[in-house]
Design an enzyme around this catalytic site. Structure first.
Site, PDB file in Angstrom:
ATOM      1  CE  LYS A 110      -4.366  -1.782   1.335  1.00 19.71           C
ATOM      2  NZ  LYS A 110      -5.374  -2.127   2.304  1.00 19.71           N
ATOM      3  CE  LYS A 189      -5.937  -7.107  -3.076  1.00 22.35           C
ATOM      4  NZ  LYS A 189      -7.238  -7.355  -2.716  1.00 22.35           N
ATOM      5  CE  LYS A 192     -14.228  -2.881  -1.051  1.00 19.47           C
ATOM      6  NZ  LYS A 192     -13.549  -3.328   0.169  1.00 19.47           N
TER       7      LYS A 192
HETATM    8  P1  ADP Z   1     -10.111  -4.306  -1.137  1.00 21.39           P
HETATM    9  O1  ADP Z   1      -8.703  -4.804  -1.408  1.00 21.39           O
HETATM   10  O2  ADP Z   1     -10.830  -4.082  -2.413  1.00 21.39           O
HETATM   11  O3  ADP Z   1     -10.145  -3.081  -0.238  1.00 21.39           O
HETATM   12  P2  ADP Z   1     -10.981  -5.735   1.145  1.00 21.39           P
HETATM   13  O4  ADP Z   1      -9.610  -5.477   1.672  1.00 21.39           O
HETATM   14  O5  ADP Z   1     -12.103  -5.046   1.815  1.00 21.39           O
HETATM   15  O6  ADP Z   1     -10.907  -5.421  -0.395  1.00 21.39           O
HETATM   16  O7  ADP Z   1     -11.222  -7.299   1.114  1.00 21.39           O
HETATM   17  C1  ADP Z   1     -12.344  -7.968   1.683  1.00 21.39           C
HETATM   18  C2  ADP Z   1     -12.216  -9.447   1.411  1.00 21.39           C
HETATM   19  O8  ADP Z   1     -12.223  -9.689  -0.004  1.00 21.39           O
HETATM   20  C3  ADP Z   1     -10.908 -10.044   1.939  1.00 21.39           C
HETATM   21  O9  ADP Z   1     -11.136 -11.351   2.394  1.00 21.39           O
HETATM   22  C4  ADP Z   1     -10.027 -10.075   0.727  1.00 21.39           C
HETATM   23  O10 ADP Z   1      -9.025 -11.064   0.800  1.00 21.39           O
HETATM   24  C5  ADP Z   1     -11.035 -10.389  -0.365  1.00 21.39           C
HETATM   25  N1  ADP Z   1     -10.544  -9.858  -1.635  1.00 21.39           N
HETATM   26  C6  ADP Z   1     -10.312  -8.555  -1.931  1.00 21.39           C
HETATM   27  N2  ADP Z   1      -9.836  -8.422  -3.186  1.00 21.39           N
HETATM   28  C7  ADP Z   1      -9.748  -9.683  -3.700  1.00 21.39           C
HETATM   29  C8  ADP Z   1      -9.331 -10.225  -4.951  1.00 21.39           C
HETATM   30  N3  ADP Z   1      -8.920  -9.424  -5.939  1.00 21.39           N
HETATM   31  N4  ADP Z   1      -9.373 -11.563  -5.121  1.00 21.39           N
HETATM   32  C9  ADP Z   1      -9.813 -12.385  -4.128  1.00 21.39           C
HETATM   33  N5  ADP Z   1     -10.227 -11.942  -2.916  1.00 21.39           N
HETATM   34  C10 ADP Z   1     -10.206 -10.617  -2.694  1.00 21.39           C
END
Ligand code: ADP
Ligand code: TRP
Length: 216
Positions: A110, A189, A192
């Site tokens: 990040k 990956k 958001k």
């Molecule tokens: P973001 O990275 O979009 O902010 P979050 O951190 O809120 O998403 O992730 C919430 C859940 O969704 C976690 O369990 C995370 O591992 C899963 N997740 C987020 N992005 C992915 C992805 N690209 N592929 C698979 N799982 C994901």
């Protein structure tokens, strides 16, 4: 068997969130004891706060419900409604060696992407450990990016138990191998934070424009 997962209200939910964790929770709520929450304290690490965060939190909560998390079958809450998590976070901090946090990939990724380095971003795995250990789940369904955080929670719990006895349940992560990392519209990956998402409730036109922008 208890399963627990959390999702940050940092923007619209996307298909990575769905396949990485929500889908597993929906399947599990039919047969297991499922705990799901909106991780709004976590969203503060990327600079969200105030009215914007309040709005995103409610939006994520309603999206969760719309996708099928059923409060009759699952325990469903907003993280900040249970303040005990902050007390446990502080207690667990004393059982967290600095090296454990210094090795966390998420912090390095990040900050490398330009998100400002601050203490909450650095210590976030300890809050995530508190989120998990407060509710004693056996299983934590997550995407691949979160495996290390569940491992950190395990390490902290073992250190705590070594000092105080067998109090904290040691959790295991669960990933769905084929969708462990759903790629975003730029091939990295989907996240958001990276502006490369295909949103679950997104409009086709906007999603296509976003995709084309990232391809050019
Ligand atoms: P973001 O990275 O979009 O902010 P979050 O951190 O809120 O998403 O992730 C919430 C859940 O969704 C976690 O369990 C995370 O591992 C899963 N997740 C987020 N992005 C992915 C992805 N690209 N592929 C698979 N799982 C994901
Ligand atoms: N850190 C997770 C993410 O960014 C969200 C989260 C917070 C979480 N607390 C949790 C996931 C506890 C599982 C269990 O994706």
């Amino acid at each position: 068997m208890r399963l627990l997962t959390g999702i940050q209200p940092s923007g619209d939910l996307h298909i990575g969130n769905y396949f990485g964790s929500i889908k597993q929770m929906l399947e599990a709520q039919r047969t297991s004891d499922t705990f799901a929450f909106v991780a709004n304290y976590h969203a503060m690490t990327s600079g969200n706060g105030g009215e914007k965060l309040a709005k995103l939190t409610m939006q994520t909560a309603t999206d969760f419900l719309a996708l099928g998390i059923d409060p009759e079958k699952s325990t469903f809450w907003i993280q900040s409604d249970v303040k005990d998590v902050l007390e446990l976070y502080w207690t667990l901090s004393s059982f967290t060696p600095m090296g454990l946090l210094e090795r966390a990939h998420s912090y390095k990724d990040k900050t490398a992407k330009g998100i400002a380095a601050n203490h909450s971003l650095f210590s976030y795995p300890v809050l995530m450990a508190a989120d998990i250990l407060l509710y004693s789940p056996q299983i934590v369904p997550v995407g691949k990016d979160q495996i290390q955080h569940v491992e950190i929670a395990r390490d902290i719990a073992i250190k705590f138990n070594n000092a105080y006895g067998d109090i904290l349940q040691i959790p295991e992560f669960r990933i769905q191998e084929d969708v462990a990392t759903v790629p975003g519209t730029d091939g990295q990956k989907m996240s958001k934070s990276y502006g490369n998402t295909v949103n679950i409730f997104g409009e086709e036109k906007k999603t296509t424009q976003n995709y084309q922008k990232n391809c050019n």
